[in-house]
Motif scaffolding. Structure first.
Motif, PDB file in Angstrom:
ATOM      1  N   ALA A 216       0.603  -1.233  -0.127  1.00 29.37           N
ATOM      2  CA  ALA A 216      -0.305  -0.134   0.073  1.00 29.37           C
ATOM      3  C   ALA A 216       1.139   1.320  -0.169  1.00 29.37           C
ATOM      4  N   ALA A 217       2.026   1.178   0.616  1.00 30.29           N
ATOM      5  CA  ALA A 217       3.009   2.292   0.677  1.00 30.29           C
ATOM      6  C   ALA A 217       3.197   3.006  -0.833  1.00 30.29           C
ATOM      7  N   ARG A 218       2.839   2.099  -2.210  1.00 34.03           N
ATOM      8  CA  ARG A 218       3.404   2.438  -2.795  1.00 34.03           C
ATOM      9  C   ARG A 218       2.268   3.866  -3.607  1.00 34.03           C
ATOM     10  N   LEU A 219       1.206   3.208  -3.092  1.00 33.68           N
ATOM     11  CA  LEU A 219       0.246   4.413  -3.487  1.00 33.68           C
ATOM     12  C   LEU A 219       0.414   5.777  -2.367  1.00 33.68           C
ATOM     13  N   GLY A 220       0.977   5.783  -1.883  1.00 31.27           N
ATOM     14  CA  GLY A 220       0.529   7.629  -1.572  1.00 31.27           C
ATOM     15  C   GLY A 220      -0.032   7.750  -0.842  1.00 31.27           C
ATOM     16  N   GLU A 221      -0.489   8.777  -0.843  1.00 33.30           N
ATOM     17  CA  GLU A 221      -1.600   9.548  -0.551  1.00 33.30           C
ATOM     18  C   GLU A 221      -3.221   8.964  -0.946  1.00 33.30           C
ATOM     19  N   ARG A 222      -2.794   8.233  -1.805  1.00 33.46           N
ATOM     20  CA  ARG A 222      -4.077   7.187  -2.465  1.00 33.46           C
ATOM     21  C   ARG A 222      -4.543   6.467  -1.551  1.00 33.46           C
ATOM     22  N   SER A 223      -3.333   6.053  -0.480  1.00 35.18           N
ATOM     23  CA  SER A 223      -4.130   4.880   0.218  1.00 35.18           C
ATOM     24  C   SER A 223      -5.306   5.514   1.806  1.00 35.18           C
ATOM     25  N   LEU A 224      -5.075   6.875   1.087  1.00 31.48           N
ATOM     26  CA  LEU A 224      -5.935   7.858   2.540  1.00 31.48           C
ATOM     27  C   LEU A 224      -7.437   7.118   2.478  1.00 31.48           C
ATOM     28  N   GLY A 225      -8.580   6.860   3.130  1.00 30.27           N
ATOM     29  CA  GLY A 225      -9.768   7.086   3.641  1.00 30.27           C
ATOM     30  C   GLY A 225      -9.778   5.138   3.382  1.00 30.27           C
ATOM     31  N   HIS A 226      -8.666   4.144   3.937  1.00 34.06           N
ATOM     32  CA  HIS A 226      -9.000   2.288   3.970  1.00 34.06           C
ATOM     33  C   HIS A 226      -8.660   1.854   4.601  1.00 34.06           C
ATOM     34  N   MET A 227      -9.122   1.210   4.970  1.00 35.62           N
ATOM     35  CA  MET A 227      -9.076   0.238   6.554  1.00 35.62           C
ATOM     36  C   MET A 227      -8.133  -0.308   5.973  1.00 35.62           C
ATOM     37  N   ASP A 228      -6.515  -0.893   6.479  1.00 37.90           N
ATOM     38  CA  ASP A 228      -5.903  -2.136   6.438  1.00 37.90           C
ATOM     39  C   ASP A 228      -6.749  -2.699   6.772  1.00 37.90           C
ATOM     40  N   PRO A 229      -6.431  -3.855   5.814  1.00 33.97           N
ATOM     41  CA  PRO A 229      -6.914  -5.278   5.759  1.00 33.97           C
ATOM     42  C   PRO A 229      -5.951  -6.248   6.969  1.00 33.97           C
ATOM     43  N   GLY A 230      -4.481  -5.802   7.221  1.00 25.70           N
ATOM     44  CA  GLY A 230      -4.008  -6.619   7.828  1.00 25.70           C
ATOM     45  C   GLY A 230      -4.617  -5.765   9.329  1.00 25.70           C
ATOM     46  N   ALA A 231      -5.021  -4.380   9.648  1.00 23.93           N
ATOM     47  CA  ALA A 231      -5.470  -4.153  10.565  1.00 23.93           C
ATOM     48  C   ALA A 231      -6.791  -4.792  11.218  1.00 23.93           C
ATOM     49  N   ALA A 232      -8.166  -5.046  10.213  1.00 21.40           N
ATOM     50  CA  ALA A 232      -8.921  -6.177  10.173  1.00 21.40           C
ATOM     51  C   ALA A 232      -9.140  -7.185  10.353  1.00 21.40           C
ATOM     52  N   SER A 233      -8.150  -7.612  10.020  1.00 20.23           N
ATOM     53  CA  SER A 233      -7.540  -8.751   9.935  1.00 20.23           C
ATOM     54  C   SER A 233      -7.482  -9.147  12.259  1.00 20.23           C
ATOM     55  N   ALA A 234      -6.304  -8.411  12.202  1.00 18.25           N
ATOM     56  CA  ALA A 234      -6.054  -9.035  13.156  1.00 18.25           C
ATOM     57  C   ALA A 234      -7.416  -8.691  14.261  1.00 18.25           C
ATOM     58  N   VAL A 235      -8.439  -7.709  14.066  1.00 15.58           N
ATOM     59  CA  VAL A 235      -9.622  -7.348  14.917  1.00 15.58           C
ATOM     60  C   VAL A 235     -10.118  -8.709  15.096  1.00 15.58           C
ATOM     61  N   ILE A 236     -10.334  -9.695  13.238  1.00 16.13           N
ATOM     62  CA  ILE A 236     -11.034 -10.477  13.443  1.00 16.13           C
ATOM     63  C   ILE A 236     -10.834 -11.533  14.732  1.00 16.13           C
ATOM     64  N   ILE A 237      -8.685 -11.946  14.348  1.00 18.51           N
ATOM     65  CA  ILE A 237      -8.383 -12.809  15.216  1.00 18.51           C
ATOM     66  C   ILE A 237      -8.538 -12.494  17.095  1.00 18.51           C
ATOM     67  N   LEU A 238      -8.329 -11.283  17.532  1.00 12.75           N
ATOM     68  CA  LEU A 238      -8.517 -10.777  18.863  1.00 12.75           C
ATOM     69  C   LEU A 238      -9.747 -10.759  19.429  1.00 12.75           C
ATOM     70  N   ARG A 239     -10.993 -10.235  18.705  1.00 16.09           N
ATOM     71  CA  ARG A 239     -11.859 -11.320  19.243  1.00 16.09           C
ATOM     72  C   ARG A 239     -12.355 -12.831  19.196  1.00 16.09           C
ATOM     73  N   ALA A 240     -12.059 -13.261  17.973  1.00 17.63           N
ATOM     74  CA  ALA A 240     -11.648 -14.988  18.473  1.00 17.63           C
ATOM     75  C   ALA A 240     -11.055 -15.556  19.470  1.00 17.63           C
ATOM     76  N   MET A 241     -10.198 -14.889  19.641  1.00 20.53           N
ATOM     77  CA  MET A 241      -9.061 -14.758  21.150  1.00 20.53           C
ATOM     78  C   MET A 241      -9.810 -14.960  22.068  1.00 20.53           C
ATOM     79  N   LYS A 242     -10.835 -13.336  22.686  1.00 19.71           N
ATOM     80  CA  LYS A 242     -11.323 -12.893  23.896  1.00 19.71           C
ATOM     81  C   LYS A 242     -12.368 -13.994  23.779  1.00 19.71           C
TER      82      LYS A 242
END
Length: 222
Positions: free
Chosen positions: A182-208
């Motif tokens: 995503a770093a290649r996109l520069g400013e164009r990455s603004l406004g989008h949630m990072d998919p890795g952060a989104a999957s981390a939440v899924i993992i942590l919710r399942a752990m919880k």
């Protein structure tokens, strides 16, 4: 206790796999906006491989640290992309942390989250604010460490961990990516949630959910 703990961790990985599979298309859609549109598929393959390997174990004779060690190898073998080494490092670090106790007390659960984050940071050389999975994992760890310091119970601790991770993942929408494809996109990455952060939440919710279930089993019927 370690027998029960190993089974609980096996259930945890099963829960993670089911949750990732359910969110696979959404994760890939998020990745499509700033990456290769394969994050959901990659994560699903990784955790399915973990569960296939854990199914071969005799959990009555398996230590909790060994569950994480097996998960590390299985995930890495199944996922060749950058996510593979990151989560393999996370699981190896968790295995090392558990070797000190081989228990799953709330303090140990906090140590697992902290160790996983350390593994991801060490392998990826990233930090909070780079618009990566660490934007969920780092605040989750801070919440876990704070909860451990005040001797919070498991459910209270996991509520704070998940809340912090969700806030961290949401914050990536306002970030410009500094690492990964995503770093290649520069400013164009603004406004989008990072998919890795989104999957981390899924993992942590399942752990919880897994550890909360363990607390309810210990307390018994009311």
């Amino acid at each position: 206790m370690s027998d029960n703990a190993a089974r609980r961790l096996s259930r945890m990985f099963y829960r993670i796999s089911i949750a990732i599979e359910a969110g696979k298309d959404h994760l890939s859609d998020l990745d499509g906006a700033i990456g290769d549109a394969d994050h959901g598929i990659t994560m699903s393959l990784g955790f399915m491989a973990v569960n296939a390997e854990l199914a071969k174990l005799n959990l009555d004779n398996t230590l909790p640290s060994e569950v994480f060690a097996v998960a590390a190898s299985a995930f890495l073998d199944a996922v060749g992309a950058s996510t593979g080494p990151l989560y393999a490092s996370a699981f190896r670090r968790a295995a090392q942390a558990l070797k000190k106790d081989e228990c799953l007390s709330p303090a140990d659960q906090a140590a697992i989250v902290e160790a996983m984050t350390t593994g991801i940071k060490e392998r990826g050389k990233g930090q909070r604010g780079d618009k990566t999975m660490l934007d969920a994992w780092v605040p989750a760890t801070e919440a876990a460490v704070n909860a451990r310091a005040r001797a919070a119970g498991g459910p209270e601790m996991w509520n704070s961990i998940l809340e912090a991770a969700e806030a961290g993942a949401n914050s990536t929408r306002s970030m410009v990516a500094a690492r990964g494809r995503a770093a290649r996109l520069g400013e164009r990455s603004l406004g989008h949630m990072d998919p890795g952060a989104a999957s981390a939440v899924i993992i942590l919710r399942a752990m919880k959910d897994t550890f909360d279930e363990g607390e309810r089993e210990k307390s018994g019927p009311r």
